[in-house]
Design a protein around this motif. Sequence first.
Motif, PDB file in Angstrom:
ATOM      1  N   UNK A  33       0.866  -1.178   0.000  1.00  0.00           N
ATOM      2  CA  UNK A  33       0.000   0.000   0.000  1.00  0.00           C
ATOM      3  C   UNK A  33       0.902   1.227   0.000  1.00  0.00           C
ATOM      4  N   UNK A  34       0.488   2.269  -0.705  1.00  0.00           N
ATOM      5  CA  UNK A  34       1.310   3.472  -0.798  1.00  0.00           C
ATOM      6  C   UNK A  34       0.676   4.620  -0.023  1.00  0.00           C
ATOM      7  N   UNK A  35       1.464   5.226   0.887  1.00  0.00           N
ATOM      8  CA  UNK A  35       1.042   6.454   1.553  1.00  0.00           C
ATOM      9  C   UNK A  35       1.336   7.624   0.610  1.00  0.00           C
ATOM     10  N   UNK A  68      -0.186 -11.176  18.665  1.00  0.00           N
ATOM     11  CA  UNK A  68      -1.215 -12.180  18.429  1.00  0.00           C
ATOM     12  C   UNK A  68      -1.421 -12.583  16.990  1.00  0.00           C
ATOM     13  N   UNK A  69      -0.658 -12.010  16.063  1.00  0.00           N
ATOM     14  CA  UNK A  69      -0.791 -12.393  14.657  1.00  0.00           C
ATOM     15  C   UNK A  69       0.590 -12.414  14.020  1.00  0.00           C
ATOM     16  N   UNK A  70       0.851 -13.435  13.228  1.00  0.00           N
ATOM     17  CA  UNK A  70       2.177 -13.632  12.644  1.00  0.00           C
ATOM     18  C   UNK A  70       2.257 -12.959  11.277  1.00  0.00           C
ATOM     19  N   UNK A  71       2.451 -11.663  11.288  1.00  0.00           N
ATOM     20  CA  UNK A  71       2.690 -10.919  10.064  1.00  0.00           C
ATOM     21  C   UNK A  71       3.591  -9.744  10.395  1.00  0.00           C
ATOM     22  N   UNK A  72       4.174  -9.164   9.381  1.00  0.00           N
ATOM     23  CA  UNK A  72       5.020  -7.982   9.575  1.00  0.00           C
ATOM     24  C   UNK A  72       4.758  -7.002   8.446  1.00  0.00           C
ATOM     25  N   UNK A  73       4.909  -5.721   8.781  1.00  0.00           N
ATOM     26  CA  UNK A  73       4.737  -4.664   7.779  1.00  0.00           C
ATOM     27  C   UNK A  73       6.041  -3.885   7.686  1.00  0.00           C
ATOM     28  N   UNK A  74       6.588  -3.841   6.490  1.00  0.00           N
ATOM     29  CA  UNK A  74       7.812  -3.084   6.229  1.00  0.00           C
ATOM     30  C   UNK A  74       7.429  -1.676   5.779  1.00  0.00           C
ATOM     31  N   UNK A  79       7.142   5.996   1.943  1.00  0.00           N
ATOM     32  CA  UNK A  79       5.728   5.824   2.277  1.00  0.00           C
ATOM     33  C   UNK A  79       5.144   4.515   1.785  1.00  0.00           C
ATOM     34  N   UNK A  80       5.942   3.697   1.152  1.00  0.00           N
ATOM     35  CA  UNK A  80       5.449   2.395   0.723  1.00  0.00           C
ATOM     36  C   UNK A  80       5.395   1.451   1.920  1.00  0.00           C
ATOM     37  N   UNK A  81       4.274   0.748   2.060  1.00  0.00           N
ATOM     38  CA  UNK A  81       4.086  -0.248   3.110  1.00  0.00           C
ATOM     39  C   UNK A  81       3.973  -1.615   2.458  1.00  0.00           C
ATOM     40  N   UNK A  82       4.753  -2.577   2.932  1.00  0.00           N
ATOM     41  CA  UNK A  82       4.737  -3.933   2.361  1.00  0.00           C
ATOM     42  C   UNK A  82       4.459  -4.910   3.495  1.00  0.00           C
ATOM     43  N   UNK A  83       3.398  -5.659   3.368  1.00  0.00           N
ATOM     44  CA  UNK A  83       3.024  -6.629   4.402  1.00  0.00           C
ATOM     45  C   UNK A  83       3.394  -8.034   3.960  1.00  0.00           C
ATOM     46  N   UNK A  96      -2.545  -3.210   6.646  1.00  0.00           N
ATOM     47  CA  UNK A  96      -1.796  -2.150   5.972  1.00  0.00           C
ATOM     48  C   UNK A  96      -2.406  -0.784   6.286  1.00  0.00           C
ATOM     49  N   UNK A  97      -3.717  -0.704   6.239  1.00  0.00           N
ATOM     50  CA  UNK A  97      -4.389   0.555   6.559  1.00  0.00           C
ATOM     51  C   UNK A  97      -4.207   0.909   8.041  1.00  0.00           C
ATOM     52  N   UNK A  98      -4.157  -0.098   8.887  1.00  0.00           N
ATOM     53  CA  UNK A  98      -3.944   0.147  10.315  1.00  0.00           C
ATOM     54  C   UNK A  98      -2.574   0.788  10.558  1.00  0.00           C
ATOM     55  N   UNK A  99      -1.548   0.311   9.871  1.00  0.00           N
ATOM     56  CA  UNK A  99      -0.221   0.905  10.007  1.00  0.00           C
ATOM     57  C   UNK A  99      -0.238   2.350   9.513  1.00  0.00           C
ATOM     58  N   UNK A 100      -0.911   2.591   8.390  1.00  0.00           N
ATOM     59  CA  UNK A 100      -0.996   3.965   7.871  1.00  0.00           C
ATOM     60  C   UNK A 100      -1.697   4.882   8.870  1.00  0.00           C
TER      61      UNK A 100
END
Length: 213
Positions: A33-35, A68-74, A79-83, A96-100
């Motif tokens: 996702x792009x900010x 509680x969840x096995x994921x990561x967001x780079x 501003x690019x977010x990569x999950x 992704x939207x939660x990180x933004x």
Amino acid sequence: LTLLDSLHSEMDDDEAEKPGELSFEVKNVTAQLQIIKLEEELDLDYLHRALPVSTDLKVNSLYVYFKGIRLSVCVLRSGKLILFGGPSVEATHVYLRKVARLIQKYDDRCSKIEVSDFRVTLVHAMVTTGIEVNLIRLVSLVKNATYEPELDLNCVRFELNECKLCVFYNGKVSIKGGCYQDVKSVGESLANLLLQTRANQHQPKAQQSQDSD
């Protein structure tokens, strides 16, 4: 017949073998996702200190983790977010939207940001067909398929509709592709092809059950 023809062809009633119940399970999803509307590059060092979640600061990126969840967001400075490791396409979009939103809330310089260009880049799914597969026969049916148990996992690998497949003797199939609908469609089309391998024929000793890629 082409491979797609063979996938959708019907076998004669007197030769047809009933498959088990097919199940389709998404193992993980990678998406981005792009900010947009950033006034300047993201201050990753500041976000590392400010965000109320677990983070890991690298040289050019910040990794965000949720309990509680096995994921990561780079998070990249641009501003690019990569999950990585999303459990579904829907959950991937949500996180992704939660990180933004966290960036927007905890960094005043990002109060006017928006997001765009949500895009899935990889879907990995596991299909269970309930069919015992003759791997030697499968290689003969599928163009450019490979079966090298001495060098690789005991499976047949090939590509279909821009998806990479790995078929195991026990009827489990690992599918990786860049589009959820393509992966889902390929998974639902496998039964007829695998039935044609007639696994009730003699199996080489090398063909033992493998569960995953």
